[in-house]
Design a protein around this motif. Structure first.
Motif, PDB file in Angstrom:
ATOM      1  N   HIS A   1      58.664  36.168  26.975  1.00  0.00           N
ATOM      2  CA  HIS A   1      59.583  35.156  27.404  1.00  0.00           C
ATOM      3  C   HIS A   1      60.125  34.404  26.528  1.00  0.00           C
ATOM      4  N   TYR A   2      61.570  34.427  26.643  1.00  0.00           N
ATOM      5  CA  TYR A   2      62.388  33.517  25.446  1.00  0.00           C
ATOM      6  C   TYR A   2      61.934  32.267  25.526  1.00  0.00           C
ATOM      7  N   LEU A   3      62.022  31.545  24.403  1.00  0.00           N
ATOM      8  CA  LEU A   3      61.690  30.227  24.191  1.00  0.00           C
ATOM      9  C   LEU A   3      62.733  29.461  23.263  1.00  0.00           C
ATOM     10  N   GLU A   4      62.909  28.198  23.397  1.00  0.00           N
ATOM     11  CA  GLU A   4      63.727  27.281  22.649  1.00  0.00           C
ATOM     12  C   GLU A   4      63.163  26.074  22.856  1.00  0.00           C
ATOM     13  N   PHE A   5      62.913  25.221  21.737  1.00  0.00           N
ATOM     14  CA  PHE A   5      62.660  23.975  21.747  1.00  0.00           C
ATOM     15  C   PHE A   5      63.005  23.122  20.576  1.00  0.00           C
ATOM     16  N   ASP A   6      62.728  21.941  20.687  1.00  0.00           N
ATOM     17  CA  ASP A   6      63.036  21.115  19.743  1.00  0.00           C
ATOM     18  C   ASP A   6      61.980  20.070  19.404  1.00  0.00           C
ATOM     19  N   ALA A   7      61.778  19.442  18.174  1.00  0.00           N
ATOM     20  CA  ALA A   7      60.855  18.655  17.713  1.00  0.00           C
ATOM     21  C   ALA A   7      61.165  17.244  17.530  1.00  0.00           C
ATOM     22  N   LYS A   8      60.425  16.200  18.211  1.00  0.00           N
ATOM     23  CA  LYS A   8      60.976  14.723  18.163  1.00  0.00           C
ATOM     24  C   LYS A   8      59.738  14.059  17.863  1.00  0.00           C
ATOM     25  N   GLU A   9      60.029  12.933  17.108  1.00  0.00           N
ATOM     26  CA  GLU A   9      58.907  12.185  16.715  1.00  0.00           C
ATOM     27  C   GLU A   9      59.262  10.751  16.968  1.00  0.00           C
TER      28      GLU A   9
ATOM     29  N   GLN B   1      72.056  19.729  22.211  1.00  0.00           N
ATOM     30  CA  GLN B   1      70.674  20.396  22.348  1.00  0.00           C
ATOM     31  C   GLN B   1      70.402  20.374  23.856  1.00  0.00           C
ATOM     32  N   LEU B   2      70.431  19.197  24.535  1.00  0.00           N
ATOM     33  CA  LEU B   2      70.286  19.254  26.178  1.00  0.00           C
ATOM     34  C   LEU B   2      70.958  20.199  26.805  1.00  0.00           C
ATOM     35  N   GLU B   3      72.216  20.460  26.524  1.00  0.00           N
ATOM     36  CA  GLU B   3      72.871  21.730  27.125  1.00  0.00           C
ATOM     37  C   GLU B   3      72.512  22.969  26.668  1.00  0.00           C
ATOM     38  N   LYS B   4      71.952  23.192  25.736  1.00  0.00           N
ATOM     39  CA  LYS B   4      71.163  24.500  25.370  1.00  0.00           C
ATOM     40  C   LYS B   4      69.961  24.748  26.005  1.00  0.00           C
ATOM     41  N   LEU B   5      69.203  23.558  26.068  1.00  0.00           N
ATOM     42  CA  LEU B   5      67.904  23.614  26.906  1.00  0.00           C
ATOM     43  C   LEU B   5      68.125  24.044  28.330  1.00  0.00           C
ATOM     44  N   LYS B   6      69.443  23.387  28.899  1.00  0.00           N
ATOM     45  CA  LYS B   6      69.577  23.586  30.242  1.00  0.00           C
ATOM     46  C   LYS B   6      70.008  24.961  30.457  1.00  0.00           C
ATOM     47  N   THR B   7      70.723  25.678  29.626  1.00  0.00           N
ATOM     48  CA  THR B   7      71.101  27.177  29.737  1.00  0.00           C
ATOM     49  C   THR B   7      69.965  28.091  29.545  1.00  0.00           C
ATOM     50  N   VAL B   8      69.131  27.725  28.594  1.00  0.00           N
ATOM     51  CA  VAL B   8      67.631  28.671  28.737  1.00  0.00           C
ATOM     52  C   VAL B   8      66.787  28.413  29.796  1.00  0.00           C
ATOM     53  N   ALA B   9      66.871  27.070  30.268  1.00  0.00           N
ATOM     54  CA  ALA B   9      66.010  27.042  31.477  1.00  0.00           C
ATOM     55  C   ALA B   9      66.725  27.813  32.697  1.00  0.00           C
ATOM     56  N   GLU B  10      67.859  27.726  32.854  1.00  0.00           N
ATOM     57  CA  GLU B  10      68.620  28.475  33.863  1.00  0.00           C
ATOM     58  C   GLU B  10      68.424  29.924  33.882  1.00  0.00           C
ATOM     59  N   LEU B  11      68.228  30.387  32.779  1.00  0.00           N
ATOM     60  CA  LEU B  11      68.117  31.979  32.479  1.00  0.00           C
ATOM     61  C   LEU B  11      66.667  32.184  32.503  1.00  0.00           C
ATOM     62  N   SER B  12      65.738  31.320  33.093  1.00  0.00           N
ATOM     63  CA  SER B  12      64.312  31.682  33.232  1.00  0.00           C
ATOM     64  C   SER B  12      63.556  31.592  31.988  1.00  0.00           C
ATOM     65  N   GLY B  13      64.042  31.092  30.869  1.00  0.00           N
ATOM     66  CA  GLY B  13      63.296  30.954  29.654  1.00  0.00           C
ATOM     67  C   GLY B  13      62.350  29.728  29.401  1.00  0.00           C
ATOM     68  N   LEU B  14      61.869  29.556  28.388  1.00  0.00           N
ATOM     69  CA  LEU B  14      60.810  28.366  28.256  1.00  0.00           C
ATOM     70  C   LEU B  14      61.769  27.261  27.344  1.00  0.00           C
ATOM     71  N   ALA B  15      62.120  26.120  28.126  1.00  0.00           N
ATOM     72  CA  ALA B  15      63.071  25.378  27.365  1.00  0.00           C
ATOM     73  C   ALA B  15      62.282  23.861  27.352  1.00  0.00           C
ATOM     74  N   PHE B  16      61.995  23.225  26.170  1.00  0.00           N
ATOM     75  CA  PHE B  16      61.276  22.354  26.192  1.00  0.00           C
ATOM     76  C   PHE B  16      61.437  21.247  24.886  1.00  0.00           C
ATOM     77  N   ILE B  17      60.902  20.286  24.801  1.00  0.00           N
ATOM     78  CA  ILE B  17      60.746  19.477  23.439  1.00  0.00           C
ATOM     79  C   ILE B  17      59.202  19.212  23.184  1.00  0.00           C
ATOM     80  N   VAL B  18      58.962  18.901  22.022  1.00  0.00           N
ATOM     81  CA  VAL B  18      57.620  18.644  21.567  1.00  0.00           C
ATOM     82  C   VAL B  18      57.717  17.175  20.915  1.00  0.00           C
ATOM     83  N   VAL B  19      57.034  16.270  21.638  1.00  0.00           N
ATOM     84  CA  VAL B  19      57.104  14.824  21.119  1.00  0.00           C
ATOM     85  C   VAL B  19      55.920  14.475  20.210  1.00  0.00           C
TER      86      VAL B  19
END
Length: 162
Positions: free
Chosen positions: A64-72, A87-105
């Motif tokens: 599974h392809y994944l892409e995420f961002d780290a936030k504090e 970043q939001l646009e990229k997460l949207k694209t990944v999610a639409e392509l069935s990848g794992l798109a998320f952020i870690v807070v």
């Protein structure tokens, strides 16, 4: 409390966790920032960051392809304005392509980490997500043995969100 090097604590934790979990079918890389130098004066170098089209981290986990961002945040909420439009646009694209798109807070006040998927991000009508929401409804990413348990969170995403 004002954070210096905002985001570096969480990125250090994630980078360490990636190294420790490398043998668990997890391939994640920190995307490097690139810049161009525009002035050098008396040993002071000034540079501009160039466009960055990926989030902080990209990788593969069990195919599974994944892409995420780290936030504090040191506040009692997480502000969605901390997520850049690109970043939001990229997460949207990944999610639409069935990848794992998320952020870690990471919440400094309670020393806890949470995962927030792109789908969850888009469901909020307000710009601030209260800490109480994360505690009550969010998915905590546990921290043990000096590592963030990313594999557990990724398994959760694959089993319950795809």
């Amino acid at each position: 409390m004002i954070l210096k090097n905002k985001g570096m604590y969480l990125e250090t934790i994630i980078n360490n966790s990636i190294s420790v979990n490398a043998s668990k079918h997890l391939l994640i890389q920190k995307m490097p920032l690139s810049g161009s130098i525009f002035e050098v004066n008396n040993s002071v170098i000034k540079a501009r960051l160039t466009k960055h089209t990926f989030c902080d981290y990209v990788g593969l986990f069990h195919g599974h392809y994944l892409e995420f961002d780290a936030k504090e945040t040191e506040l009692n909420y997480f502000s969605l304005s901390n997520i850049k439009t690109k970043q939001l646009e990229k997460l949207k694209t990944v999610a639409e392509l069935s990848g794992l798109a998320f952020i870690v807070v990471y919440f400094h006040k309670i020393d806890k980490y949470f995962g927030l998927t792109y789908k969850e991000i888009t469901q909020f009508q307000t710009k601030k997500i209260p800490l109480e929401w994360f505690v009550q409804y969010g998915t905590e990413i546990h921290f043990a043995n000096l590592t963030l348990q990313l594999c557990d969170y990724l398994n959760h995403l694959i089993n319950y969100t795809l």
